[in-house]
Design a protein around this motif. Structure first.
Motif, PDB file in Angstrom:
ATOM      1  N   PHE A 120      14.972   5.784  -0.088  1.00  0.00           N
ATOM      2  CA  PHE A 120      13.726   6.516  -0.295  1.00  0.00           C
ATOM      3  C   PHE A 120      13.261   7.247   0.965  1.00  0.00           C
ATOM      4  CE2 PHE A 120      13.832   2.815  -3.109  1.00  0.00           C
ATOM      5  CZ  PHE A 120      13.850   3.469  -4.334  1.00  0.00           C
ATOM      6  N   LEU A 121      13.885   6.939   2.107  1.00  0.00           N
ATOM      7  CA  LEU A 121      13.482   7.533   3.377  1.00  0.00           C
ATOM      8  C   LEU A 121      14.340   8.720   3.780  1.00  0.00           C
ATOM      9  CD1 LEU A 121      12.809   4.234   5.351  1.00  0.00           C
ATOM     10  CD2 LEU A 121      11.149   5.695   4.169  1.00  0.00           C
ATOM     11  N   ARG A 122      15.425   8.952   3.056  1.00  0.00           N
ATOM     12  CA  ARG A 122      16.355  10.019   3.430  1.00  0.00           C
ATOM     13  C   ARG A 122      15.653  11.370   3.589  1.00  0.00           C
ATOM     14  NH1 ARG A 122      21.015  11.432   4.333  1.00  0.00           N
ATOM     15  NH2 ARG A 122      22.105   9.536   3.786  1.00  0.00           N
ATOM     16  N   ALA A 123      14.815  11.752   2.654  1.00  0.00           N
ATOM     17  CA  ALA A 123      14.153  13.062   2.713  1.00  0.00           C
ATOM     18  C   ALA A 123      13.312  13.200   3.977  1.00  0.00           C
ATOM     19  CB  ALA A 123      13.290  13.285   1.469  1.00  0.00           C
ATOM     20  N   GLU A 124      12.635  12.133   4.374  1.00  0.00           N
ATOM     21  CA  GLU A 124      11.823  12.181   5.593  1.00  0.00           C
ATOM     22  C   GLU A 124      12.698  12.344   6.837  1.00  0.00           C
ATOM     23  OE1 GLU A 124       8.269  12.162   7.827  1.00  0.00           O
ATOM     24  OE2 GLU A 124       8.636  12.423   5.695  1.00  0.00           O
ATOM     25  N   PHE A 125      13.841  11.659   6.885  1.00  0.00           N
ATOM     26  CA  PHE A 125      14.747  11.798   8.025  1.00  0.00           C
ATOM     27  C   PHE A 125      15.390  13.182   8.050  1.00  0.00           C
ATOM     28  CE2 PHE A 125      14.634   7.096   7.961  1.00  0.00           C
ATOM     29  CZ  PHE A 125      14.132   6.927   9.243  1.00  0.00           C
ATOM     30  N   GLU A 126      15.670  13.750   6.889  1.00  0.00           N
ATOM     31  CA  GLU A 126      16.190  15.117   6.840  1.00  0.00           C
ATOM     32  C   GLU A 126      15.154  16.095   7.410  1.00  0.00           C
ATOM     33  OE1 GLU A 126      19.158  16.236   6.068  1.00  0.00           O
ATOM     34  OE2 GLU A 126      20.069  14.504   5.090  1.00  0.00           O
ATOM     35  N   ARG A 127      13.889  15.894   7.043  1.00  0.00           N
ATOM     36  CA  ARG A 127      12.814  16.757   7.553  1.00  0.00           C
ATOM     37  C   ARG A 127      12.710  16.639   9.073  1.00  0.00           C
ATOM     38  NH1 ARG A 127       8.111  16.621   9.493  1.00  0.00           N
ATOM     39  NH2 ARG A 127       7.782  14.401   9.272  1.00  0.00           N
ATOM     40  N   LEU A 128      12.797  15.423   9.602  1.00  0.00           N
ATOM     41  CA  LEU A 128      12.740  15.227  11.058  1.00  0.00           C
ATOM     42  C   LEU A 128      13.930  15.880  11.751  1.00  0.00           C
ATOM     43  CD1 LEU A 128      11.464  11.546  11.318  1.00  0.00           C
ATOM     44  CD2 LEU A 128      10.285  13.606  12.113  1.00  0.00           C
ATOM     45  N   ALA A 129      15.122  15.781  11.154  1.00  0.00           N
ATOM     46  CA  ALA A 129      16.299  16.416  11.738  1.00  0.00           C
ATOM     47  C   ALA A 129      16.142  17.937  11.761  1.00  0.00           C
ATOM     48  CB  ALA A 129      17.556  16.015  10.967  1.00  0.00           C
ATOM     49  N   ASP A 130      15.562  18.496  10.706  1.00  0.00           N
ATOM     50  CA  ASP A 130      15.279  19.938  10.697  1.00  0.00           C
ATOM     51  C   ASP A 130      14.333  20.308  11.832  1.00  0.00           C
ATOM     52  OD1 ASP A 130      16.856  20.323   8.426  1.00  0.00           O
ATOM     53  OD2 ASP A 130      15.144  20.352   7.047  1.00  0.00           O
ATOM     54  N   ALA A 131      13.328  19.492  12.055  1.00  0.00           N
ATOM     55  CA  ALA A 131      12.349  19.769  13.118  1.00  0.00           C
ATOM     56  C   ALA A 131      12.998  19.686  14.499  1.00  0.00           C
ATOM     57  CB  ALA A 131      11.166  18.807  13.008  1.00  0.00           C
ATOM     58  N   VAL A 132      13.910  18.750  14.700  1.00  0.00           N
ATOM     59  CA  VAL A 132      14.637  18.662  15.970  1.00  0.00           C
ATOM     60  C   VAL A 132      15.470  19.919  16.169  1.00  0.00           C
ATOM     61  CG1 VAL A 132      16.541  17.474  17.152  1.00  0.00           C
ATOM     62  CG2 VAL A 132      14.676  16.139  16.161  1.00  0.00           C
ATOM     63  N   ALA A 133      16.174  20.360  15.128  1.00  0.00           N
ATOM     64  CA  ALA A 133      17.031  21.543  15.224  1.00  0.00           C
ATOM     65  C   ALA A 133      16.229  22.806  15.507  1.00  0.00           C
ATOM     66  CB  ALA A 133      17.837  21.712  13.939  1.00  0.00           C
ATOM     67  N   GLU A 134      14.973  22.812  15.125  1.00  0.00           N
ATOM     68  CA  GLU A 134      14.102  23.951  15.428  1.00  0.00           C
ATOM     69  C   GLU A 134      13.523  23.844  16.842  1.00  0.00           C
ATOM     70  OE1 GLU A 134       9.640  25.380  14.426  1.00  0.00           O
ATOM     71  OE2 GLU A 134      10.759  24.516  12.750  1.00  0.00           O
ATOM     72  N   ARG A 135      13.119  22.659  17.217  1.00  0.00           N
ATOM     73  CA  ARG A 135      12.384  22.479  18.463  1.00  0.00           C
ATOM     74  C   ARG A 135      13.270  22.443  19.706  1.00  0.00           C
ATOM     75  NH1 ARG A 135       7.853  17.867  18.806  1.00  0.00           N
ATOM     76  NH2 ARG A 135       6.243  19.361  19.305  1.00  0.00           N
ATOM     77  N   LEU A 136      14.409  21.780  19.648  1.00  0.00           N
ATOM     78  CA  LEU A 136      15.255  21.641  20.839  1.00  0.00           C
ATOM     79  C   LEU A 136      15.674  22.988  21.424  1.00  0.00           C
ATOM     80  CD1 LEU A 136      16.706  19.848  22.869  1.00  0.00           C
ATOM     81  CD2 LEU A 136      18.599  19.660  21.248  1.00  0.00           C
ATOM     82  N   PRO A 137      16.172  23.940  20.639  1.00  0.00           N
ATOM     83  CA  PRO A 137      16.522  25.236  21.229  1.00  0.00           C
ATOM     84  C   PRO A 137      15.305  25.951  21.851  1.00  0.00           C
ATOM     85  CG  PRO A 137      17.501  25.012  19.061  1.00  0.00           C
ATOM     86  CD  PRO A 137      16.556  23.859  19.225  1.00  0.00           C
ATOM     87  N   ARG A 138      14.158  25.809  21.218  1.00  0.00           N
ATOM     88  CA  ARG A 138      12.952  26.439  21.745  1.00  0.00           C
ATOM     89  C   ARG A 138      12.559  25.825  23.092  1.00  0.00           C
ATOM     90  NH1 ARG A 138       7.760  25.727  18.387  1.00  0.00           N
ATOM     91  NH2 ARG A 138       9.216  24.199  17.685  1.00  0.00           N
ATOM     92  N   VAL A 139      12.605  24.510  23.194  1.00  0.00           N
ATOM     93  CA  VAL A 139      12.238  23.811  24.439  1.00  0.00           C
ATOM     94  C   VAL A 139      13.188  24.214  25.566  1.00  0.00           C
ATOM     95  CG1 VAL A 139      12.211  21.536  25.548  1.00  0.00           C
ATOM     96  CG2 VAL A 139      11.064  21.857  23.353  1.00  0.00           C
ATOM     97  N   LEU A 140      14.487  24.248  25.280  1.00  0.00           N
ATOM     98  CA  LEU A 140      15.437  24.584  26.331  1.00  0.00           C
ATOM     99  C   LEU A 140      15.415  26.070  26.676  1.00  0.00           C
ATOM    100  CD1 LEU A 140      18.320  22.129  25.588  1.00  0.00           C
ATOM    101  CD2 LEU A 140      16.901  22.239  27.621  1.00  0.00           C
ATOM    102  N   ALA A 141      14.966  26.928  25.773  1.00  0.00           N
ATOM    103  CA  ALA A 141      14.839  28.352  26.089  1.00  0.00           C
ATOM    104  C   ALA A 141      13.705  28.580  27.078  1.00  0.00           C
ATOM    105  CB  ALA A 141      14.597  29.140  24.813  1.00  0.00           C
ATOM    106  N   GLN A 142      12.699  27.703  27.079  1.00  0.00           N
ATOM    107  CA  GLN A 142      11.540  27.859  27.973  1.00  0.00           C
ATOM    108  C   GLN A 142      11.842  27.379  29.372  1.00  0.00           C
ATOM    109  OE1 GLN A 142       8.465  25.607  26.074  1.00  0.00           O
ATOM    110  NE2 GLN A 142       8.350  26.968  24.319  1.00  0.00           N
ATOM    111  N   GLY A 143      12.665  26.344  29.499  1.00  0.00           N
ATOM    112  CA  GLY A 143      12.896  25.717  30.804  1.00  0.00           C
ATOM    113  C   GLY A 143      13.989  26.349  31.525  1.00  0.00           C
TER     114      GLY A 143
END
Length: 143
Positions: A120-143
Motif C-alpha cells: 500500500f506504500l508503493r505509490a508514496e515511495f514512487e512519488r518520493l523517487a520522482d521528487a528526488v529525480a526532480e530536485r537533485l539535478p536542480r540542487v547540483l546545478a546551483q552549487g
C-alpha cells in the motif's frame, strides 16, 4: 519489499557528484522527505561512516541510522535501519556526455507487521523517487 529506481543526468563531473552524494548529510538538500541528517561519527567520509536521518513520511517523523556500506569510484551504497524497516540506497555514478548519469535505487524491506503495509506504500515511495529525480539535478546545478 518496495523498490524504486530513477535515472537522471547532471551537468557536473562524476567526481564532484560522487563526493557530494557520499556525504549523506546532504540529503537535507536533495531528498524532500529528509528533515535532518546528522553525522554520528567523525573523520573522512569513507565506507563505515554513519548518519542519523530523520524523515517525514505520511505525516510522521521517523529516524533511521544509516551507514555507508560501499564507496566505489562508480557509486555508493547506504543502508539505514530502525525497528520497522531496512532501507538500501544504491547510487550509481558514471560520466556521461560531458556530465554525469546518476541511477538512484532505493529498496525498503519492512519488518514485522509493517510488512503487511508495504504493497500500500508503493505509490508514496514512487512519488518520493520522482521528487528526488526532480530536485537533485536542480540542487547540483546551483552549487
Amino acid at each position: 519489499m518496495v523498490s524504486v529506481e530513477r535515472s537522471m543526468v547532471l551537468r557536473r563531473s562524476a567526481d564532484e557528484v560522487l563526493r557530494y552524494l557520499a556525504d549523506f548529510g546532504n540529503t537535507v538538500e536533495w531528498d524532500p522527505g529528509t528533515e535532518s541528517c546528522v553525522r554520528l561519527d567523525h573523520g573522512p567520509v569513507l565506507a563505515g561512516a554513519r548518519w542519523r536521518n530523520t524523515s517525514r513520511f505520511r505525516g510522521r517523523l521517523t529516524d533511521l541510522d544509516y551507514r555507508l556500506e560501499e564507496y566505489r569510484p562508480d557509486g555508493l551504497v547506504f543502508v539505514g535501519q530502525n525497528r520497522t524497516v531496512t532501507a538500501t540506497d544504491d547510487i550509481g555514478v558514471r560520466a556521461f556526455e560531458g556530465g554525469t548519469r546518476v541511477v538512484y535505487r532505493a529498496s525498503l524491506r519492512f519488518h514485522g507487521l509493517a510488512r503487511l503495509a508495504a504493497p500500500f506504500l508503493r505509490a508514496e515511495f514512487e512519488r518520493l523517487a520522482d521528487a528526488v529525480a526532480e530536485r537533485l539535478p536542480r540542487v547540483l546545478a546551483q552549487g
